[in-house]
Design a protein around this motif. Structure first.
Motif, mmCIF file in Angstrom:
data_model
loop_
_atom_site.group_PDB
_atom_site.id
_atom_site.type_symbol
_atom_site.label_atom_id
_atom_site.label_comp_id
_atom_site.label_asym_id
_atom_site.label_seq_id
_atom_site.Cartn_x
_atom_site.Cartn_y
_atom_site.Cartn_z
ATOM 1 N N ARG A 49 11.834 -0.998 -6.353
ATOM 2 C CA ARG A 49 10.712 -0.049 -6.319
ATOM 3 C C ARG A 49 10.153 0.183 -7.727
ATOM 4 N NH1 ARG A 49 13.985 2.441 -2.147
ATOM 5 N NH2 ARG A 49 12.846 2.355 -0.192
ATOM 6 N N ARG A 97 3.463 -7.896 -0.460
ATOM 7 C CA ARG A 97 4.698 -7.681 0.316
ATOM 8 C C ARG A 97 4.375 -6.997 1.632
ATOM 9 N NH1 ARG A 97 7.439 -3.391 1.310
ATOM 10 N NH2 ARG A 97 6.603 -2.163 -0.430
ATOM 11 N N THR A 98 3.606 -5.919 1.568
ATOM 12 C CA THR A 98 3.297 -5.184 2.797
ATOM 13 C C THR A 98 2.376 -5.983 3.714
ATOM 14 O OG1 THR A 98 1.520 -3.961 1.687
ATOM 15 C CG2 THR A 98 3.683 -2.909 1.771
ATOM 16 N N GLU A 103 17.425 -1.435 -4.090
ATOM 17 C CA GLU A 103 16.082 -1.069 -3.632
ATOM 18 C C GLU A 103 15.382 -0.206 -4.678
ATOM 19 O OE1 GLU A 103 15.699 0.412 0.384
ATOM 20 O OE2 GLU A 103 17.194 -1.010 1.117
ATOM 21 N N ARG A 157 3.317 -5.136 -4.347
ATOM 22 C CA ARG A 157 3.426 -4.250 -3.183
ATOM 23 C C ARG A 157 2.383 -4.643 -2.136
ATOM 24 N NH1 ARG A 157 1.827 0.227 -5.254
ATOM 25 N NH2 ARG A 157 3.796 0.638 -6.299
ATOM 26 N N ASN A 215 13.709 -3.653 1.244
ATOM 27 C CA ASN A 215 15.080 -4.153 1.346
ATOM 28 C C ASN A 215 15.132 -5.679 1.255
ATOM 29 O OD1 ASN A 215 17.419 -5.169 3.386
ATOM 30 N ND2 ASN A 215 18.055 -3.346 2.237
ATOM 31 N N GLN A 216 14.234 -6.365 1.950
ATOM 32 C CA GLN A 216 14.219 -7.829 1.910
ATOM 33 C C GLN A 216 13.952 -8.334 0.490
ATOM 34 O OE1 GLN A 216 11.268 -8.083 5.094
ATOM 35 N NE2 GLN A 216 12.670 -9.446 6.216
ATOM 36 N N THR A 259 9.903 -6.032 3.872
ATOM 37 C CA THR A 259 10.365 -4.704 3.499
ATOM 38 C C THR A 259 10.857 -4.690 2.053
ATOM 39 O OG1 THR A 259 12.658 -5.112 4.160
ATOM 40 C CG2 THR A 259 11.134 -4.287 5.874
#
Length: 106
Positions: free
Chosen positions: A39, A17-18, A35, A14, A25-26, A23
């Motif tokens: 998660r 990624r952020t 999704e 996470r 979604n990506q 996202t």
């Protein structure tokens, strides 16, 4: 696999990624999952397979060793011992070699 380990890896995933501006979604599309499933990976309910690590590396340049160890560079060593650096170098080369072979097959 240790649930605490999965949680830590998911948290690192996470984080990168952020930080990279991707996202949920990506990444769910990259992993070919929903999704919600993605998660759950970030929460540590599901673990990352080597195939997914290879996809992350080839698609987004995300260092798989960081996700596993938390070290930003594969030569980082907690105590700076040369022998550990050599072991890290060997391990990283093997991991990248495997990830590249999986990515080419996939």
């Amino acid at each position: 696999m240790d649930p605490d380990f999965s949680t830590i890896v998911g948290s690192r995933l996470r984080e990168v990624r952020t930080a990279a501006g991707f996202t949920v979604n990506q990444f769910s599309k990259l992993f070919d999952c929903s999704e919600d499933h993605y998660r759950r990976i970030e929460r540590g309910i599901y673990t990352l397979s080597l195939e997914k690590l290879a996809r992350l590396y080839s698609w987004a340049g995300i260092d798989p060793l960081f996700l596993i160890t938390g070290k930003r560079r594969w030569l980082d060593s907690s105590d700076g011992k040369e022998s550990e650096e050599s072991e890290n170098l060997i391990m990283m080369k093997q991991l990248i070699g495997y990830c590249n072979s999986v990515a080419k097959e996939g």
